[in-house]
Design an enzyme around this catalytic site. Structure first.
Site, mmCIF file in Angstrom:
data_model
loop_
_atom_site.group_PDB
_atom_site.id
_atom_site.type_symbol
_atom_site.label_atom_id
_atom_site.label_comp_id
_atom_site.label_asym_id
_atom_site.label_seq_id
_atom_site.Cartn_x
_atom_site.Cartn_y
_atom_site.Cartn_z
ATOM 1 C CG ASP A 265 -2.037 0.963 1.171
ATOM 2 O OD1 ASP A 265 -3.198 0.535 1.227
ATOM 3 O OD2 ASP A 265 -1.768 2.180 1.070
ATOM 4 C CG HIS B 1 -8.893 -2.945 -1.865
ATOM 5 N ND1 HIS B 1 -9.829 -2.176 -2.526
ATOM 6 C CD2 HIS B 1 -8.600 -2.288 -0.726
ATOM 7 C CE1 HIS B 1 -10.083 -1.093 -1.812
ATOM 8 N NE2 HIS B 1 -9.361 -1.133 -0.711
HETATM 9 P P1 AMP Z 1 -9.808 1.569 0.822
HETATM 10 O O1 AMP Z 1 -9.866 2.864 1.621
HETATM 11 O O2 AMP Z 1 -10.193 0.374 1.610
HETATM 12 O O3 AMP Z 1 -10.566 1.701 -0.477
HETATM 13 O O4 AMP Z 1 -8.276 1.358 0.510
HETATM 14 C C1 AMP Z 1 -7.625 1.899 -0.579
HETATM 15 C C2 AMP Z 1 -6.158 1.762 -0.290
HETATM 16 O O5 AMP Z 1 -5.452 1.866 -1.514
HETATM 17 C C3 AMP Z 1 -5.586 2.837 0.635
HETATM 18 O O6 AMP Z 1 -4.960 2.210 1.749
HETATM 19 C C4 AMP Z 1 -4.571 3.566 -0.244
HETATM 20 O O7 AMP Z 1 -3.426 3.974 0.477
HETATM 21 C C5 AMP Z 1 -4.244 2.536 -1.282
HETATM 22 N N1 AMP Z 1 -3.836 3.037 -2.584
HETATM 23 C C6 AMP Z 1 -4.471 3.939 -3.347
HETATM 24 N N2 AMP Z 1 -3.818 4.111 -4.505
HETATM 25 C C7 AMP Z 1 -2.747 3.291 -4.470
HETATM 26 C C8 AMP Z 1 -1.687 3.004 -5.368
HETATM 27 N N3 AMP Z 1 -1.575 3.610 -6.555
HETATM 28 N N4 AMP Z 1 -0.756 2.094 -4.998
HETATM 29 C C9 AMP Z 1 -0.836 1.477 -3.791
HETATM 30 N N5 AMP Z 1 -1.830 1.700 -2.910
HETATM 31 C C10 AMP Z 1 -2.755 2.598 -3.230
#
Ligand code: AMP
Ligand code: ZN
Length: 135
Positions: free
Chosen positions: A32, A101
């Protein structure tokens, strides 16, 4: 199915680079970019599903089995003391990327990772209301 505007579709397919810890035909596991703790990783299916409400049953089963494999390996790699598995569905629950996810969040003794809730009380009224509606 893929969604051409979905960032996790692009990450899962490799179109957008990511720090990939594991990949197979169905999933990519990445670190992440905004980690709650060292080693916070995401299991991302290669097919697009908005969240747990609509993910294919077989893929959902594979995802949790993969989570089991990943945390068993990563607890040794990271030397962490515990793990939270978090999976958010819809905005009020904290979902910000609308492609299913699973978060795997390593926990370390004394860390200040802010997962949790205020403990409430289960009243007879609420209990009976829910049980009635579940029928
Ligand atoms: P959620 O809030 O459960 O939808 O989690 C989305 C997660 O994706 C968050 O923890 C973000 O930090 C992570 N995230 C968003 N964009 C990216 C990216 N390009 N690469 C890695 N993690 C990401
Ligand atoms: Zn997607």
């Amino acid at each position: 199915m893929k969604d051409k505007d979905c960032i996790f579709c692009k990450i899962a397919s490799g179109e957008i680079p990511s720090t990939t810890l594991y990949e197979d035909d169905d999933f990519r596991v990445i670190l992440d970019l905004g980690p709650a703790s060292k080693g916070h990783a995401l299991i991302i299916p290669k097919e697009h599903y908005r969240n747990l409400y609509d993910i294919d049953d077989e893929l959902a089963a594979k995802a949790i089995i993969l989570a089991k494999k990943m945390v068993n390996k990563m607890k040794d790699v990271l030397g962490c003391d515990g793990y939270n598995i978090v999976q958010n569905n819809e905005e009020p629950a904290g979902q910000t990327v609308f492609h299913f996810h699973i978060h795997m969040i390593p926990r370390y003794k004394g860390d200040n990772v802010g997962l949790g809730w205020h403990v409430g009380e289960l009243t007879d009224e609420v209990k009976n209301e829910i049980l009635e509606k579940m029928k």
